[in-house]
Scaffold this motif. Structure first.
Motif, PDB file in Angstrom:
ATOM      1  N   ARG A 129       0.814  -1.355   0.342  1.00 47.93           N
ATOM      2  CA  ARG A 129      -0.158   0.311   0.013  1.00 47.93           C
ATOM      3  C   ARG A 129       1.205   0.726   0.116  1.00 47.93           C
ATOM      4  NH1 ARG A 129      -2.485  -0.697   4.854  1.00 47.93           N
ATOM      5  NH2 ARG A 129      -3.679  -2.324   4.021  1.00 47.93           N
ATOM      6  N   ARG A 130       2.143   1.201   0.680  1.00 44.67           N
ATOM      7  CA  ARG A 130       2.792   2.187   0.625  1.00 44.67           C
ATOM      8  C   ARG A 130       3.592   2.409  -0.860  1.00 44.67           C
ATOM      9  NH1 ARG A 130       3.454   0.713   6.059  1.00 44.67           N
ATOM     10  NH2 ARG A 130       5.652  -1.193   5.188  1.00 44.67           N
ATOM     11  N   GLY A 131       3.867   1.304  -1.260  1.00 45.59           N
ATOM     12  CA  GLY A 131       4.988   1.456  -2.576  1.00 45.59           C
ATOM     13  C   GLY A 131       5.801   0.658  -2.497  1.00 45.59           C
ATOM     14  N   GLU A 132       6.214  -0.220  -1.387  1.00 45.67           N
ATOM     15  CA  GLU A 132       7.415  -0.356  -0.823  1.00 45.67           C
ATOM     16  C   GLU A 132       7.686  -1.802  -1.124  1.00 45.67           C
ATOM     17  OE1 GLU A 132       7.451   0.354   3.450  1.00 45.67           O
ATOM     18  OE2 GLU A 132       7.636   2.399   3.038  1.00 45.67           O
ATOM     19  N   THR A 133       8.402  -2.413  -2.467  1.00 43.50           N
ATOM     20  CA  THR A 133       8.549  -3.416  -2.876  1.00 43.50           C
ATOM     21  C   THR A 133      10.621  -3.468  -3.038  1.00 43.50           C
ATOM     22  OG1 THR A 133       8.949  -2.900  -4.786  1.00 43.50           O
ATOM     23  CG2 THR A 133       6.747  -3.463  -4.011  1.00 43.50           C
ATOM     24  N   GLY A 134      10.944  -3.316  -1.802  1.00 40.06           N
ATOM     25  CA  GLY A 134      12.568  -3.613  -1.836  1.00 40.06           C
ATOM     26  C   GLY A 134      13.272  -4.335  -0.657  1.00 40.06           C
ATOM     27  N   ALA A 135      14.332  -4.123  -0.481  1.00 36.71           N
ATOM     28  CA  ALA A 135      14.835  -5.504   0.509  1.00 36.71           C
ATOM     29  C   ALA A 135      14.259  -5.285   2.052  1.00 36.71           C
ATOM     30  CB  ALA A 135      16.267  -5.897   0.139  1.00 36.71           C
ATOM     31  N   GLU A 136      14.366  -3.703   2.249  1.00 39.91           N
ATOM     32  CA  GLU A 136      14.228  -3.452   3.587  1.00 39.91           C
ATOM     33  C   GLU A 136      13.038  -3.776   3.592  1.00 39.91           C
ATOM     34  OE1 GLU A 136      14.236   0.543   6.948  1.00 39.91           O
ATOM     35  OE2 GLU A 136      15.012  -0.428   4.768  1.00 39.91           O
ATOM     36  N   ALA A 137      11.666  -3.782   2.958  1.00 40.56           N
ATOM     37  CA  ALA A 137      10.252  -3.576   2.642  1.00 40.56           C
ATOM     38  C   ALA A 137       9.752  -5.298   3.331  1.00 40.56           C
ATOM     39  CB  ALA A 137       9.176  -2.815   2.153  1.00 40.56           C
ATOM     40  N   TYR A 138      10.630  -6.410   2.197  1.00 43.84           N
ATOM     41  CA  TYR A 138      10.670  -7.460   2.063  1.00 43.84           C
ATOM     42  C   TYR A 138      10.470  -8.028   3.637  1.00 43.84           C
ATOM     43  CZ  TYR A 138      10.681 -12.209   1.660  1.00 43.84           C
ATOM     44  OH  TYR A 138      10.594 -13.358   1.266  1.00 43.84           O
ATOM     45  N   THR A 139      11.555  -7.860   3.779  1.00 50.36           N
ATOM     46  CA  THR A 139      12.207  -8.540   5.467  1.00 50.36           C
ATOM     47  C   THR A 139      11.567  -8.007   6.552  1.00 50.36           C
ATOM     48  OG1 THR A 139      14.296  -8.432   4.567  1.00 50.36           O
ATOM     49  CG2 THR A 139      14.040  -8.141   7.270  1.00 50.36           C
ATOM     50  N   ALA A 140      11.014  -6.561   6.517  1.00 51.60           N
ATOM     51  CA  ALA A 140      10.117  -6.342   7.326  1.00 51.60           C
ATOM     52  C   ALA A 140       8.790  -6.910   7.813  1.00 51.60           C
ATOM     53  CB  ALA A 140      10.303  -4.539   7.432  1.00 51.60           C
ATOM     54  N   SER A 141       8.567  -7.100   6.322  1.00 50.97           N
ATOM     55  CA  SER A 141       7.133  -8.373   6.474  1.00 50.97           C
ATOM     56  C   SER A 141       6.783  -9.404   6.496  1.00 50.97           C
ATOM     57  CB  SER A 141       6.639  -8.200   4.930  1.00 50.97           C
ATOM     58  OG  SER A 141       7.569  -9.052   3.694  1.00 50.97           O
ATOM     59  N   ARG A 142       8.069  -9.809   6.968  1.00 51.24           N
ATOM     60  CA  ARG A 142       8.661 -11.437   7.391  1.00 51.24           C
ATOM     61  C   ARG A 142       9.454 -11.311   9.022  1.00 51.24           C
ATOM     62  NH1 ARG A 142       6.284 -14.284   2.727  1.00 51.24           N
ATOM     63  NH2 ARG A 142       6.210 -15.887   4.478  1.00 51.24           N
ATOM     64  N   PRO A 143       8.372 -10.616  10.033  1.00 48.25           N
ATOM     65  CA  PRO A 143       9.439 -10.513  11.443  1.00 48.25           C
ATOM     66  C   PRO A 143       9.741 -11.560  12.102  1.00 48.25           C
ATOM     67  CG  PRO A 143       7.509  -9.551  11.608  1.00 48.25           C
ATOM     68  CD  PRO A 143       7.475 -10.121   9.790  1.00 48.25           C
ATOM     69  N   VAL A 144      10.965 -11.885  13.009  1.00 49.28           N
ATOM     70  CA  VAL A 144      10.845 -12.741  13.871  1.00 49.28           C
ATOM     71  C   VAL A 144       9.940 -12.822  14.682  1.00 49.28           C
ATOM     72  CG1 VAL A 144      11.994 -13.967  15.978  1.00 49.28           C
ATOM     73  CG2 VAL A 144      13.741 -12.398  14.074  1.00 49.28           C
ATOM     74  N   GLY A 145       8.321 -12.427  15.057  1.00 47.86           N
ATOM     75  CA  GLY A 145       8.253 -12.810  15.937  1.00 47.86           C
ATOM     76  C   GLY A 145       6.858 -13.398  15.045  1.00 47.86           C
ATOM     77  N   ALA A 146       6.731 -13.494  13.635  1.00 52.36           N
ATOM     78  CA  ALA A 146       6.007 -14.624  12.403  1.00 52.36           C
ATOM     79  C   ALA A 146       6.527 -15.819  13.137  1.00 52.36           C
ATOM     80  CB  ALA A 146       5.776 -13.593  11.360  1.00 52.36           C
ATOM     81  N   GLU A 147       7.041 -15.781  13.281  1.00 51.20           N
ATOM     82  CA  GLU A 147       8.282 -17.147  12.580  1.00 51.20           C
ATOM     83  C   GLU A 147       8.014 -17.288  14.507  1.00 51.20           C
ATOM     84  OE1 GLU A 147      12.247 -18.701  10.785  1.00 51.20           O
ATOM     85  OE2 GLU A 147      13.083 -17.426  13.034  1.00 51.20           O
ATOM     86  N   VAL A 148       8.208 -16.828  15.560  1.00 49.37           N
ATOM     87  CA  VAL A 148       8.055 -17.540  16.950  1.00 49.37           C
ATOM     88  C   VAL A 148       6.698 -18.311  17.274  1.00 49.37           C
ATOM     89  CG1 VAL A 148       7.848 -16.900  19.471  1.00 49.37           C
ATOM     90  CG2 VAL A 148      10.068 -16.014  17.476  1.00 49.37           C
TER      91      VAL A 148
END
Length: 466
Positions: free
Chosen positions: A206-225
């Protein structure tokens, strides 16, 4: 006249790595099986393979690869995937139920996969079955047909093909675990909490962010835990044996360790890319380094090395997930294929980064790469170690031969690898499968593919072939 040798082959003068020691000894091999480990074996006419100055490791058993057959003709395939594994010192792979079409969620799909692998693999192999909504009735049939275990996704696998593998919701996992527990086999889990990942992905787009930082932030450690905690709770209810694949964080590893201490039958793996690459590499390299869970920061990586040294991880696997190069093109990391091609580099990465640079003992690495996967997935005692009675599956490595990996060195179908251009402090010289040299540096692959399917044997498990 001198007596004939009792051996077919003698591997002489190498530093033999067992799970307890590294000793300069010879190996006596008969009919592809190690029968003797001793200093000064007299070959007396047997074939001799001179391993002087080389380190002799058990062949890598890669418990987590995606070789993409059947149905994906331009993708990897058993021939090229196993060739890359052999060139990297590997002697056995366990192929996941995706991304082939159809995925291995029925006995018929398993038959199709077996037909593809027969006569095409340079190494030995086994197959995972899939736990997927709508196919729970197939789980006992797959167990009877001889799958290694089962694999489920707690987040979207990312393939939009109408017949592709799909994630399992909590109800599917609960019932699937109950059925799998009755077979005695293992359920392997991709653990990321889909609601969190989906929400964060939508917000980034929605923010138009599609780079590495945005991708990494979309799958945080908390989601794994969170996914790990859910799976552990369901497994405690059902008694299902669990294995967590590609754990990327110390926090998730810690939850699993606590559950094991409480008595749950659970193991976990991590992958070389989490130990050797970071989110900075993703930003620099782009989609060739995209995976899920994503590469983490340098601090998280340091913690992974620490807990690996302490024994938290049971095994290491490549999660080799290749694709045609066009699926890795472009700057949008959300639409690019998620998967790292690393099956050929696993052993050299772990010996270089783990042993040469960090001093992790060779027996510990042999356990992580070979012994533990063989035991956990029913391939021991024939596979996984260098000992009398074991298959002579060996990787001969020169720990002093530094080189820089080039695309021309890769045997996989599409030479996309985040490790191209990386300098290693060691190199695989030869790989032996059941006493036969299948790869030799300088000569390449030798002979035709002769890998065989391994039949898993679990105490109390169903192992009847259909």
């Amino acid at each position: 006249m001198a007596a004939a040798s009792p051996y077919d082959l003698v591997v002489s003068g190498g530093y033999i790595v067992t799970e307890t020691a590294v000793e300069r000894k010879d190996l006596g091999i008969v009919n592809g099986t190690v029968v003797d480990i001793a200093a000064g074996i007299d070959p007396a006419g047997a074939e001799v393979l001179d391993a002087t100055g080389l380190t002799v490791m058990p062949g890598v058993i890669d418990a987590h690869v995606h070789f993409n057959e059947p149905g994906l003709g331009s993708w990897e395939g058993f021939r090229t995937g196993s060739a890359a594994l052999a060139a990297g010192g590997g002697t056995c792979f366990l192929d996941m139920p995706l991304n082939g079409i159809p995925p291995t969620v029925t006995a018929e799909a398993l038959r199709l996969k077996r037909d593809c692998a027969a006569g095409s693999a340079y190494t030995d192999y086994g197959f995972w079955g899939g736990l997927m909504p709508g196919h729970l009735q197939e789980l006992p049939l797959l167990a009877e047909a001889g799958v290694i275990g089962f694999k489920a996704f707690m987040s979207s696998p990312g393939d939009d093909h109408k017949d592709a593998f799909r994630r399992s919701d909590d109800d599917t996992l609960r019932e699937g675990m109950r059925i799998i527990a009755e077979t005695g086999k293992v359920l392997a889990l991709h653990a990321e909490h889909e609601p969190a990942v989906s929400r964060l992905t939508r917000e980034a787009l929605r923010r138009g962010e599609t780079g590495a930082e945005a991708y990494t932030a979309s799958r945080p450690v908390g989601a794994e835990v969170e996914a790990v905690e859910t799976a552990l709770r369901l497994a405690a209810e059902s008694g299902c044996r669990l294995h967590f694949v590609h754990i990327s964080s110390a926090a998730a590893a810690g939850r699993i360790r606590e559950a094991r201490r409480a008595g749950l039958d659970v193991t976990l793996e991590t992958c070389p890319h989490y130990l050797c690459l970071t989110d900075k590499d993703l930003a620099a390299m782009g989609a060739v380094a995209k995976c899920a869970p994503p590469l983490r920061g340098a601090g998280e990586q340091a913690m992974l090395w620490s807990i690996l040294r302490e024994g938290w991880f049971d095994l290491l696997a490549s999660d080799h997930s290749p694709c045609p190069p066009e699926l890795k093109a472009g700057p949008d990391l959300f639409t690019a294929w998620g998967g790292i091609s690393g099956v050929q580099s696993t052993l050299e990465l772990m010996l270089d980064e783990g042993h040469l640079k960090r001093g992790i003992p060779l027996p510990q690495l042999a356990r992580l790469l070979s012994g533990a996967p063989a035991e956990r997935f029913g391939l021991a005692p024939a596979k996984g170690s260098i000992a009398p009675g074991c298959d002579a599956d060996l990787a001969l490595v020169d720990l002093g031969a530094g080189y820089t990996l080039q695309t021309s060195d890769l045997y996989q179908r599409h030479p996309n690898s985040p490790y191209v251009g990386r300098t290693f402090g060691c190199r695989v010289e030869k790989t032996l499968l059941r006493g036969r040299v299948v790869y030799s540096r300088g000569e390449g692959l030798l002979h035709h593919p002769a890998g065989l399917e391994c039949s898993p044997v679990y105490p109390g498990a169903v192992n009847i072939r259909m």
